[in-house]
Write an enzyme that holds these catalytic residues in place. Structure first.
Site, PDB file in Angstrom:
ATOM      1  CG  ASP A  96      -0.051 -16.208 -76.770  1.00 31.52           C
ATOM      2  OD1 ASP A  96       0.878 -15.517 -77.225  1.00 31.52           O
ATOM      3  OD2 ASP A  96      -1.229 -15.798 -76.699  1.00 31.52           O
ATOM      4  CG  ASP A 107       4.552 -18.702 -81.071  1.00 27.14           C
ATOM      5  OD1 ASP A 107       5.663 -18.335 -80.659  1.00 27.14           O
ATOM      6  OD2 ASP A 107       3.484 -18.260 -80.597  1.00 27.14           O
ATOM      7  CG  ASP A 124       4.423 -17.642 -77.178  1.00 24.91           C
ATOM      8  OD1 ASP A 124       5.285 -17.130 -77.932  1.00 24.91           O
ATOM      9  OD2 ASP A 124       3.216 -17.437 -77.320  1.00 24.91           O
ATOM     10  N   GLY A 125       7.068 -16.341 -75.889  1.00 30.73           N
ATOM     11  CA  GLY A 125       7.472 -15.075 -75.300  1.00 30.73           C
ATOM     12  C   GLY A 125       6.499 -14.001 -75.737  1.00 30.73           C
ATOM     13  CD  GLU A 140       8.544 -16.272 -78.942  1.00 31.02           C
ATOM     14  OE1 GLU A 140       8.595 -17.465 -78.584  1.00 31.02           O
ATOM     15  OE2 GLU A 140       7.486 -15.739 -79.351  1.00 31.02           O
ATOM     16  CG  HIS A 170      -2.034 -15.735 -81.691  1.00 34.35           C
ATOM     17  ND1 HIS A 170      -2.242 -15.476 -80.351  1.00 34.35           N
ATOM     18  CD2 HIS A 170      -0.861 -15.132 -82.005  1.00 34.35           C
ATOM     19  CE1 HIS A 170      -1.255 -14.732 -79.882  1.00 34.35           C
ATOM     20  NE2 HIS A 170      -0.405 -14.516 -80.864  1.00 34.35           N
TER      21      HIS A 170
END
Length: 145
Positions: A133, A69, A9-10, A47, A123
């Site tokens: 995240d 994501d 994740d970023g 990302e 999320h």
């Protein structure tokens, strides 16, 4: 061939702004969390960086389940990149691919591996996605302070 799960994740506080990235690599019962930050970047760059840095840790060819994501990263790696490479990293005759430096790095990092990509809704309570995240956001917040 080792089978590894990678979760990435970023995060970016502002876009552009301070950003962070994180990746969790899991092999059997072993887990390794890596992360970092940049002072002036974009969410898409973070990302991409998360995936590149995760793949860069692997010292041999692996079979990878990669969870992200980011549809931007997944679609870019699985659909768009082949055409970009054929067009010398151009989207159209006059429009170069954005973040081309990172896309080229990702292309190189992917080469030795067999990667199965999975998109995870951000999320949504996916434990590993929530972990990366949170870490990516913490990294971005460190830079902002």
């Amino acid at each position: 061939m080792k089978e590894i799960q990678v979760y990435t994740d970023g995060s970016c506080l502002g876009n552009p702004g301070p950003g962070g990235w994180a990746a969790l690599l899991q092999y059997q019962q072993k887990r390794k969390l890596i992360s970092g930050a940049e002072p002036d970047t974009t969410n898409n760059r973070m990302e991409l960086t998360a995936v590149i840095r995760a793949l860069g840790l692997l010292k041999q060819a692996c079979r990878i389940e990669l969870y992200t994501d980011s549809k931007y990263v997944m679609d870019g790696a699985t659909q768009w990149m082949i055409n970009w490479k054929q067009k010398n990293w151009m989207k159209t005759k006059s429009e170069p691919v954005k973040n081309v430096d990172l896309w080229q790095s990702l292309d190189q990092a992917m080469q030795p591996h067999q990667i199965q990509w999975y998109w995870v809704k951000g999320h949504s309570g996916h434990p590993e996605n929530e972990l990366v995240d949170d870490e990516a956001r913490k990294q971005a917040e460190k830079i902002k302070s």
